[in-house]
Enzyme design. Sequence first.
Site, PDB file in Angstrom:
ATOM      1  N   SER A 242       0.830  -1.207   0.000  1.00 30.23           N
ATOM      2  CA  SER A 242       0.000   0.000   0.000  1.00 30.23           C
ATOM      3  C   SER A 242       0.866   1.259   0.000  1.00 30.23           C
ATOM      4  O   SER A 242       1.983   1.272   0.526  1.00 30.23           O
ATOM      5  CB  SER A 242      -0.894   0.019   1.233  1.00 30.23           C
ATOM      6  OG  SER A 242      -1.650  -1.157   1.319  1.00 30.23           O
TER       7      SER A 242
HETATM    8  N1  SAH Z   1      -1.234  -3.731   3.584  1.00 31.85           N
HETATM    9  C1  SAH Z   1      -0.665  -4.579   2.590  1.00 31.85           C
HETATM   10  C2  SAH Z   1      -1.421  -4.383   1.312  1.00 31.85           C
HETATM   11  C3  SAH Z   1      -1.592  -5.602   0.563  1.00 31.85           C
HETATM   12  S1  SAH Z   1      -2.649  -5.461  -0.846  1.00 31.85           S
HETATM   13  C4  SAH Z   1       0.795  -4.198   2.422  1.00 31.85           C
HETATM   14  O1  SAH Z   1       1.207  -3.153   2.954  1.00 31.85           O
HETATM   15  O2  SAH Z   1       1.526  -4.934   1.771  1.00 31.85           O
HETATM   16  C5  SAH Z   1      -4.034  -6.365  -0.307  1.00 31.85           C
HETATM   17  C6  SAH Z   1      -3.813  -7.796   0.058  1.00 31.85           C
HETATM   18  O3  SAH Z   1      -5.094  -8.360   0.320  1.00 31.85           O
HETATM   19  C7  SAH Z   1      -3.201  -8.665  -1.053  1.00 31.85           C
HETATM   20  O4  SAH Z   1      -2.037  -9.264  -0.568  1.00 31.85           O
HETATM   21  C8  SAH Z   1      -4.290  -9.702  -1.347  1.00 31.85           C
HETATM   22  O5  SAH Z   1      -3.783 -10.987  -1.656  1.00 31.85           O
HETATM   23  C9  SAH Z   1      -5.065  -9.725  -0.052  1.00 31.85           C
HETATM   24  N2  SAH Z   1      -6.442 -10.211  -0.151  1.00 31.85           N
HETATM   25  C10 SAH Z   1      -7.352 -10.004  -1.128  1.00 31.85           C
HETATM   26  N3  SAH Z   1      -8.515 -10.609  -0.822  1.00 31.85           N
HETATM   27  C11 SAH Z   1      -8.346 -11.223   0.384  1.00 31.85           C
HETATM   28  C12 SAH Z   1      -9.181 -12.013   1.229  1.00 31.85           C
HETATM   29  N4  SAH Z   1     -10.451 -12.303   0.902  1.00 31.85           N
HETATM   30  N5  SAH Z   1      -8.677 -12.472   2.387  1.00 31.85           N
HETATM   31  C13 SAH Z   1      -7.397 -12.193   2.757  1.00 31.85           C
HETATM   32  N6  SAH Z   1      -6.548 -11.457   1.993  1.00 31.85           N
HETATM   33  C14 SAH Z   1      -7.020 -10.969   0.830  1.00 31.85           C
END
Ligand code: SAH
Length: 220
Positions: A70
């Site tokens: 993010s």
């Molecule tokens: N805060 C994280 C952002 C990751 S992006 C960072 O700083 O890296 C969002 C993440 O949500 C992705 O890794 C994706 O795989 C995950 N995601 C999407 N749908 C999901 C679900 N239903 N349950 C758990 N994780 C999920």
Amino acid sequence: MTDPRFSGIGMTSARTRDRLIQRLRDQGITNLTVLDRIRNLPRHIFMDEALASRAYEDIALPIGFGQTISQPYIVARMTEALLNGPALKQVLEVGTGCGYQTAVLAPLVERIYTIERIEGLQKRARLRLKELGIRNVRFKVGDGSIGWRTQAPFDGILVAAAPLVVPEELIAQLAVGGRLIVPAGPEGKQQLLCLVRGEQGIERRVLAEVSFVPLVGGVG
Ligand code: SAH
């Protein structure tokens, strides 16, 4: 943190990080605990070395598996919104990704339960947090849209991927006084929402227009 990988040089140095903090201030982030935490936590160790020199730009960057870390502004905004209430004991995070948001939050709350649907990402996140000496996080691979029932209720829930509508199950796992920070809506029309469970029911506020990867059902 004495490990030279953590302190950074050149484009990952303290000066570069200070510029990011100034930018976050300019964009309206005021919580000093959050700003300090972002200044002190190395972001470059959460990404591939090839991208490390861009780690302190205020942008989302790829972390593999089609996902992104993010944008610092969004991490700051969500963390600030989550902390804007009573002290947080139990926090649920949906979408661990590379673990950056988890690491920002970890020292500011008692315990985090974090769920990621992609096992490869979860493994790396677990390793990084261990390297950073963070010990108050429990990880799970699975579908975070159904929350983590055995650990509910939560004082705070933070969702890092956008569902079309806020999952009822997550709202149900909020303690009284608990806050849910979640982006919701179709691509191009998402809003960052803050839902607070009061004695009388759920209060809902729009915090910002945002763009997140979609929240996906099932384990990938
Ligand atoms: N805060 C994280 C952002 C990751 S992006 C960072 O700083 O890296 C969002 C993440 O949500 C992705 O890794 C994706 O795989 C995950 N995601 C999407 N749908 C999901 C679900 N239903 N349950 C758990 N994780 C999920």
